[in-house]
Design an enzyme around this catalytic site. Structure first.
Site, PDB file in Angstrom:
ATOM      1  CB  SER A 148      -0.843  -0.060   1.278  1.00 13.44           C
ATOM      2  OG  SER A 148      -1.311   1.201   1.667  1.00 13.44           O
ATOM      3  CE1 TYR A 161      -4.972  -1.488   4.757  1.00  2.00           C
ATOM      4  CE2 TYR A 161      -3.707   0.470   4.185  1.00  2.00           C
ATOM      5  CZ  TYR A 161      -4.431  -0.654   3.797  1.00  2.00           C
ATOM      6  OH  TYR A 161      -4.605  -0.933   2.455  1.00  2.00           O
ATOM      7  CE  LYS A 165      -2.469  -3.609   3.408  1.00  2.00           C
ATOM      8  NZ  LYS A 165      -2.767  -4.823   2.637  1.00  2.00           N
TER       9      LYS A 165
HETATM   10  P1  NAP Z   1     -11.648  -5.196   0.049  1.00  2.00           P
HETATM   11  O1  NAP Z   1     -12.577  -4.657  -0.960  1.00  2.00           O
HETATM   12  O2  NAP Z   1     -11.949  -4.871   1.444  1.00  2.00           O
HETATM   13  O3  NAP Z   1     -11.497  -6.769  -0.180  1.00  2.00           O
HETATM   14  C1  NAP Z   1     -10.751  -7.602   0.659  1.00  2.00           C
HETATM   15  C2  NAP Z   1     -11.494  -8.920   0.847  1.00  2.00           C
HETATM   16  O4  NAP Z   1     -10.847  -9.669   1.885  1.00  2.00           O
HETATM   17  C3  NAP Z   1     -12.955  -8.752   1.281  1.00  2.00           C
HETATM   18  O5  NAP Z   1     -13.776  -9.658   0.600  1.00  2.00           O
HETATM   19  C4  NAP Z   1     -12.874  -9.062   2.760  1.00  2.00           C
HETATM   20  O6  NAP Z   1     -14.084  -9.453   3.342  1.00  2.00           O
HETATM   21  C5  NAP Z   1     -11.861 -10.191   2.747  1.00  2.00           C
HETATM   22  N1  NAP Z   1     -11.366 -10.506   4.084  1.00  2.00           N
HETATM   23  C6  NAP Z   1     -11.307  -9.707   5.185  1.00  2.00           C
HETATM   24  N2  NAP Z   1     -10.823 -10.394   6.230  1.00  2.00           N
HETATM   25  C7  NAP Z   1     -10.576 -11.648   5.793  1.00  2.00           C
HETATM   26  C8  NAP Z   1     -10.095 -12.839   6.418  1.00  2.00           C
HETATM   27  N3  NAP Z   1      -9.743 -12.862   7.711  1.00  2.00           N
HETATM   28  N4  NAP Z   1      -9.978 -13.969   5.668  1.00  2.00           N
HETATM   29  C9  NAP Z   1     -10.345 -13.954   4.367  1.00  2.00           C
HETATM   30  N5  NAP Z   1     -10.807 -12.882   3.729  1.00  2.00           N
HETATM   31  C10 NAP Z   1     -10.927 -11.740   4.430  1.00  2.00           C
HETATM   32  O7  NAP Z   1     -10.210  -4.677  -0.267  1.00  2.00           O
HETATM   33  P2  NAP Z   1      -9.652  -4.061  -1.648  1.00  2.00           P
HETATM   34  O8  NAP Z   1      -9.902  -2.612  -1.638  1.00  2.00           O
HETATM   35  O9  NAP Z   1     -10.091  -4.877  -2.810  1.00  2.00           O
HETATM   36  O10 NAP Z   1      -8.110  -4.271  -1.373  1.00  2.00           O
HETATM   37  C11 NAP Z   1      -7.480  -5.533  -1.509  1.00  2.00           C
HETATM   38  C12 NAP Z   1      -6.110  -5.467  -0.862  1.00  2.00           C
HETATM   39  O11 NAP Z   1      -5.353  -4.395  -1.423  1.00  2.00           O
HETATM   40  C13 NAP Z   1      -6.142  -5.208   0.633  1.00  2.00           C
HETATM   41  O12 NAP Z   1      -5.090  -5.907   1.260  1.00  2.00           O
HETATM   42  C14 NAP Z   1      -5.927  -3.718   0.740  1.00  2.00           C
HETATM   43  O13 NAP Z   1      -5.386  -3.341   1.956  1.00  2.00           O
HETATM   44  C15 NAP Z   1      -4.969  -3.482  -0.399  1.00  2.00           C
HETATM   45  N6  NAP Z   1      -4.985  -2.122  -0.938  1.00  2.00           N
HETATM   46  C16 NAP Z   1      -6.156  -1.543  -1.362  1.00  2.00           C
HETATM   47  C17 NAP Z   1      -6.103  -0.252  -1.892  1.00  2.00           C
HETATM   48  C18 NAP Z   1      -7.325   0.482  -2.391  1.00  2.00           C
HETATM   49  O14 NAP Z   1      -7.204   1.662  -2.716  1.00  2.00           O
HETATM   50  N7  NAP Z   1      -8.487  -0.154  -2.463  1.00  2.00           N
HETATM   51  C19 NAP Z   1      -4.900   0.402  -1.983  1.00  2.00           C
HETATM   52  C20 NAP Z   1      -3.755  -0.230  -1.529  1.00  2.00           C
HETATM   53  C21 NAP Z   1      -3.809  -1.502  -1.014  1.00  2.00           C
HETATM   54  P3  NAP Z   1     -15.012  -8.306   4.023  1.00  2.00           P
HETATM   55  O15 NAP Z   1     -15.639  -7.553   2.882  1.00  2.00           O
HETATM   56  O16 NAP Z   1     -15.982  -9.032   4.870  1.00  2.00           O
HETATM   57  O17 NAP Z   1     -14.063  -7.434   4.848  1.00  2.00           O
HETATM   58  C1  GCO Z   2      -6.588   5.326   3.642  1.00  4.46           C
HETATM   59  C2  GCO Z   2      -6.755   4.331   2.543  1.00  4.46           C
HETATM   60  C3  GCO Z   2      -5.475   3.663   2.186  1.00  4.46           C
HETATM   61  C4  GCO Z   2      -5.649   2.941   0.882  1.00  4.46           C
HETATM   62  C5  GCO Z   2      -4.477   2.316   0.310  1.00  4.46           C
HETATM   63  C6  GCO Z   2      -3.449   3.296  -0.141  1.00  4.46           C
HETATM   64  O1  GCO Z   2      -7.452   5.384   4.497  1.00  4.46           O
HETATM   65  O2  GCO Z   2      -5.612   6.101   3.589  1.00  4.46           O
HETATM   66  O3  GCO Z   2      -7.747   3.414   2.778  1.00  4.46           O
HETATM   67  O4  GCO Z   2      -4.905   3.036   3.205  1.00  4.46           O
HETATM   68  O5  GCO Z   2      -6.691   2.026   0.911  1.00  4.46           O
HETATM   69  O6  GCO Z   2      -3.963   1.257   1.070  1.00  4.46           O
HETATM   70  O7  GCO Z   2      -2.446   2.654  -0.840  1.00  4.46           O
END
Ligand code: NAP
Ligand code: GCO
Length: 283
Positions: A148, A161, A165
């Site tokens: 992240s 978080y 990360k």
């Molecule tokens: P998301 O929409 O919240 O999807 C993550 C999935 O993991 C959800 O289905 C969630 O279920 C599931 N989950 C949560 N706890 C779990 C557990 N203990 N065992 C199995 N599954 C579990 O996240 P996303 O936005 O697609 O992001 C995916 C990854 O990329 C995450 O690691 C996030 O931190 C990272 N990331 C996201 C962004 C962004 O901008 N979106 C940026 C940087 C990094 P629930 O819906 O019930 O929680």
């Molecule tokens: C926040 C965001 C971030 C992003 C992502 C950035 O609250 O700042 O949720 O943490 O999801 O991980 O890379």
């Protein structure tokens, strides 16, 4: 397909993406399937798995999905054994499942801290551990972690978080250090701000339609002046899962529209009219 392009193919490979019923995980899996991989995914609840299975089916992807909590080692071991029996040995693991709790650190309970660390850091440890032995024996494996912006930067309210990360960045380097000798590559994707349900609260417009202050802030911090889309992440995921990246190991590659390279501009200079209600896409 030319021999060169063949290096990017995942024909017949088994790819396990954690937490891939929707959001970024689904996008990674969809890209892997497009280049020939068999998709395996888990999620935390049956209703999410059902939603994922329906989504994959709609996209013409024959995915294998089950409930499995990435923080529970027994669950994960049973899941991996089941996949090996019913689908095949796991060639690619994407540690995608993640949660965030936006709470000022002084108000955060130890329980809330532990929940985030467990899913975002201990989960990747448990899932990687569960596939590594097989990868060592087969002398082949790809692990991709979901880092992240918070692997590099801090910000108010995301202490757990960011700690998780940042830790995941070092777990990536350590898996590379310990198991690179067995032709196992562990790298990470560091997405910037991507339009998914996880970030929806940060983009929610005011009742009068004006842009949320955080949305304005992110666009001013991003040279591309936009949020990322899930498709922005797919090319790198395929590359890191494929033979084309066999000598890349222990790296975190950021897909952030330039955030980490830029000091940012004054948010009040941003011309809000350019961004009228676009990018409300959510998957
Ligand atoms: P998301 O929409 O919240 O999807 C993550 C999935 O993991 C959800 O289905 C969630 O279920 C599931 N989950 C949560 N706890 C779990 C557990 N203990 N065992 C199995 N599954 C579990 O996240 P996303 O936005 O697609 O992001 C995916 C990854 O990329 C995450 O690691 C996030 O931190 C990272 N990331 C996201 C962004 C962004 O901008 N979106 C940026 C940087 C990094 P629930 O819906 O019930 O929680
Ligand atoms: C926040 C965001 C971030 C992003 C992502 C950035 O609250 O700042 O949720 O943490 O999801 O991980 O890379």
């Amino acid at each position: 397909m030319s021999d060169f392009l063949q290096k990017f193919a995942l024909t017949g490979k088994v790819a396990w993406v954690t937490g891939a019923s929707y959001g970024l995980g689904l996008a990674y899996a969809e890209a892997f399937a497009a280049v020939g991989a068999k998709i395996v995914f888990n999620d935390i609840k049956q209703e999410l798995v059902d939603r994922g299975l329906a989504e994959y089916k709609k996209k013409g992807i024959d995915a294998y999905g089950k409930v499995c909590d990435v923080t529970n080692e027994d669950d994960v071991k049973a899941f991996v054994a089941d996949v090996e029996k019913n689908v095949g040995p796991i060639d690619i693991l994407v540690n995608n499942a993640g949660i965030i709790k936006r709470i000022p650190m002084t108000e955060m309970s130890v329980k809330e801290w532990d929940q985030v660390i467990n899913v975002d850091l201990t989960g990747p440890f448990i899932c990687s551990k569960a596939v590594l032995q097989g990868m060592i024996e087969r002398r082949h494996g790809k692990i991709i972690n979901a880092c992240s912006m918070m692997s590099e930067l801090g910000r108010e309210t995301v202490s757990a978080y960011a700690a998780a990360k940042g830790g995941l960045k070092m777990l990536t380097r350590n898996i590379c250090s310990e198991y690179g000798q067995y032709n196992i590559q562990c790298n990470a994707i560091g997405p910037g701000y991507i339009a998914t349900p996880q970030t929806a609260p940060l983009r929610k417009r005011d009742e009068d339609g004006s842009m949320a202050p955080f949305d304005r802030f992110i666009r001013s911090k991003t040279p591309a002046q936009r949020w990322g889309h899930t498709e922005d992440l797919q090319g790198l995921a395929v590359f890191l899962a494929s033979e084309a990246s066999d000598f890349i190991n222990g790296q975190v590659i950021y897909i952030d529209g330039g955030i980490l390279a830029y000091l940012g501009q004054d948010p009040s200079n941003l011309d809000e009219s350019k961004f009228a209600a676009e990018e409300e896409e959510e998957i």
